[in-house]
Design a protein around this motif. Structure first.
Motif, short mmCIF file in Angstrom:
data_model
loop_
_atom_site.label_atom_id
_atom_site.label_comp_id
_atom_site.label_asym_id
_atom_site.label_seq_id
_atom_site.Cartn_x
_atom_site.Cartn_y
_atom_site.Cartn_z
N ARG A 1 -8.82 16.80 5.00
CA ARG A 1 -9.19 17.01 6.40
C ARG A 1 -10.28 18.07 6.49
O ARG A 1 -11.24 17.93 7.27
N TYR B 1 -9.66 8.94 16.22
CA TYR B 1 -8.71 9.57 15.31
C TYR B 1 -8.87 11.10 15.31
O TYR B 1 -7.91 11.87 15.36
N GLN C 1 -3.26 10.25 -3.29
CA GLN C 1 -2.00 9.89 -2.62
C GLN C 1 -2.06 10.26 -1.14
O GLN C 1 -1.67 9.46 -0.27
N ALA C 2 -2.56 11.46 -0.84
CA ALA C 2 -2.67 11.89 0.56
C ALA C 2 -3.75 11.10 1.30
O ALA C 2 -3.61 10.81 2.49
N GLY C 3 -4.80 10.75 0.59
CA GLY C 3 -5.91 10.03 1.22
C GLY C 3 -5.53 8.62 1.66
O GLY C 3 -6.15 8.06 2.57
N ILE C 4 -4.52 8.03 1.02
CA ILE C 4 -4.06 6.69 1.40
C ILE C 4 -3.64 6.70 2.87
O ILE C 4 -4.00 5.81 3.64
N ALA C 5 -2.87 7.72 3.28
CA ALA C 5 -2.42 7.80 4.67
C ALA C 5 -3.59 8.02 5.62
O ALA C 5 -3.63 7.44 6.71
N LEU C 6 -4.54 8.84 5.21
CA LEU C 6 -5.68 9.11 6.10
C LEU C 6 -6.59 7.89 6.25
O LEU C 6 -7.38 7.82 7.18
N GLY C 7 -6.48 6.96 5.32
CA GLY C 7 -7.29 5.75 5.43
C GLY C 7 -8.75 5.97 5.09
O GLY C 7 -9.59 5.15 5.44
N VAL C 8 -9.05 7.09 4.43
CA VAL C 8 -10.45 7.31 4.05
C VAL C 8 -10.72 6.64 2.71
O VAL C 8 -9.81 6.22 2.00
N ARG D 1 0.84 -1.21 0.00
CA ARG D 1 0.00 0.00 0.00
C ARG D 1 0.87 1.26 0.00
O ARG D 1 0.67 2.18 -0.79
N GLU E 1 -3.64 16.59 1.76
CA GLU E 1 -4.14 16.05 3.02
C GLU E 1 -5.02 17.10 3.71
O GLU E 1 -6.10 16.78 4.23
#
Lengths: 385, 385
Positions: free
Chosen positions: B297, A331, B25-32, A21, B293
């Motif tokens: 948010r 979170y 790409q940023a949303g991957i980290a946020l897990g949304v 991922r 990100e």
């Protein structure tokens, strides 16, 4: 879907876990054509990757078909059987790291033998099949000692600390039933655990990251402090040199993680991993080039990126699932409390003790960072404060 | 595929361009659960996103279907027609930024009128339909002056600098044919162009980024220096306050970019954009929370992340396509020359003058960073060195 617009190479990663991922995330910036072979559409990487091949990520047929569709094949785990790796290479698939290197990561007996040949510092160890052998070894190193499965294990475990011959016998018998070879290792009297990561490309370029401290509890990595605080400069340099020597001698391509014990006299090698590794998650928010981008650059034989830290310290804490699966609501509070904190979720179902993400926080005072990272991890798990 | 494992919100982004790509790409980290509505499977975001809906990203039916599938709808462009926005909101879709805010980004006459009401500094301007009106305005502000389409334009252009009444007449006639309303603006004698970005959440929280210098050539942003070097502290604070005031007064949710002219006396507003913006690409490698990100948010009403820079300076240079489409081969040399450089490719077909990516480089000496970023952009374009 693939990057059909431009003549860029395709990289296939075997396994759909969080390492794949985060490699996908890094691959977006590089603009390469990244795809994963995942066992399920709900695997961590499969949820976010644009090019998902569903199949058995340890099985011959699916691996061959997937491998032939890619310019370069790489891995988010080390569980592809050796005969399959041999067949992939024989059929012309570019496998990175290659089978010759991966065998050292897959087989601890092979790794210890080779490391010793190279003069690399290891705990005292011995291949054992009988209690008598374990007892003879214990006369040298004392009890308790450590028994390890050379590869795999049983009951989901591969490492056992045994206090005496009776306990060793239980492990030996169960291992024999499971067809698992064992090695015995001294239980190293370590000050702390360290890790060092190095990337190596087929061209032979290497880039080594700072030595980090890894904080383990119950056999699980809980926190990483980068760089390891108050580490003697000579030990740090020796650890980095060791990682480079191992990467070169074993012919690693991609990321190599060397887990180490720090003792009173120096460092000794605990484990090796030939892929992006939990001890390098801090690089996503604390180094110029994160380990996932670096792995891709290495396996693609691109020039490597700078591994320089971007802050004096970065602390990573793993997020483990707790009893309450509603992590998202908690979170929000963590974000409100600490706007500097970087959260990385893996999209995995929350189960008690399961790694579901990690947090990074960078700054000047590692004790402060560690407290903040631990606080966030505890809160997200749902532990009472 | 969506994040089916956990109760996380889904965000749909309208448009499959590079802004959506980098938001994914940023949303991957946020897990949304992030999805895009893209016109083509080879759109920049569609190449990498795990959940792509193909359809007309300006058309009523596809937008309604897509919007109803998401908890929150947001945009990578401002081209969704106002009646469609109205219908989306009427049907219960959560649209962020909302129609009331977006109308100011879509219509320059409306934006200028409202900014003036708010006492925000603007160039002198006037709505014009006849040459007589333009000539009367020119008596106040002098020639040359600027004609702008209130929305859209013709021949792919929306801004014209005219030297005299004859040139103005050509624009007026063509605009009338195209059904385009015009405004005339003074040609501001600016020292340089600046931009400031602010995020605002429905809760009302704001986070403002440092004021940056944007270097434009031929109407295209070539470089961004963050923060703007040698900017008077009072002007910088005023620009940040202005962005916050506008975000609040216009009811923006998500990222707002305010493009400014710096004059001898202060700053005046040039343009607004209510989405992640080219002037904020530096944040990907130079700020604690990148604009993508932050946009997620904000539209999810999550607490905002720290907009603090992570280096004294970060310079961004856009990568434009040149005559030779084989960017990948040149890319290798750029990586070898400057291991600190961060390259972001958009997966777009290389065409002369087209934005195909950007580079970021962070450090202490902005002139050095600017030289390195320009060098990389020129080399990747294929310009003679």
């Amino acid at each position: 879907m693939s990057e059909r617009n431009r003549p860029v190479p395709s990289v296939g990663m075997v396994g759909g876990g969080q390492l794949a991922r985060m490699t996908h995330q890094a691959g977006i910036a590089l603009g390469v054509d990244f795809r994963v072979l995942a066992a399920s559409a709900t695997d961590s990487a499969a949820l976010v990757c644009g090019d998902v091949h569903l199949g058995d990520d340890r099985g011959r047929d699916d691996l061959l078909a997937f491998g032939k569709s890619c310019d370069v094949l790489t891995f988010d785990h080390e569980h592809v059987p050796d005969p399959v790796l041999r067949e992939l290479e024989a059929s012309g698939v570019v496998v990175r790291p290659g089978r010759d290197a991966l065998r050292y990561a897959q087989d601890k007996l092979r790794m210890r033998t080779r490391a010793e040949e190279l003069g690399a510092p290891c705990p005292r160890w011995r291949a054992v099949t009988t209690v008598a052998q374990v007892e003879a070894f214990a006369e040298e190193v004392g009890w308790p000692l450590v028994l390890k499965a050379a590869r795999g294990g049983y009951d989901g475990k591969g490492v056992w600390v045994v206090d005496d011959a009776a306990e060793a016998l239980v492990v030996l018998e169960r291992a024999a039933e499971a067809g698992v070879r064992l090695l015995a290792e001294e239980k190293v009297a370590f000050r702390r655990e360290l890790a060092v990561q190095v990337a190596r490309s087929p061209y032979g370029q290497v880039a080594v990251y700072p030595v980090v401290e890894t904080v383990q509890r119950d056999g699980i990595c809980h926190e990483v402090i980068a760089p390891a605080p108050d580490l003697d400069a000579a030990k740090a340099t020796r650890a980095q040199e060791l990682a480079i020597e191992l990467a070169q001698a074993l012919g690693v391509v991609g990321m190599l993680a060397v887990e180490l014990f720090e003792t009173a006299h120096g460092v000794v090698i605990n484990e090796l991993a030939m892929r992006p590794h939990n001890s390098g998650h801090w690089t996503m928010d604390g180094a110029r080039t994160c380990q996932f981008e670096q792995h891709l650059r290495a396996v693609l034989d691109l020039p490597l990126g700078s591994p320089s830290p971007t802050a004096p310290y970065t602390v990573m804490a793993n997020l483990l699932g707790g009893a309450d699966p509603d992590v998202y609501s908690r979170y929000i509070h963590v974000m409100a409390k600490d706007p500097e904190l970087k959260v990385h979720f893996y999209g995995k179902e929350v189960r008690p003790g399961r790694k579901i993400g990690h947090v990074n926080v960078a700054g000047g005072d590692y004790e402060d960072l560690l407290a903040r990272a631990r606080d966030a991890a505890a809160y997200l798990k749902g532990d009472p404060q």
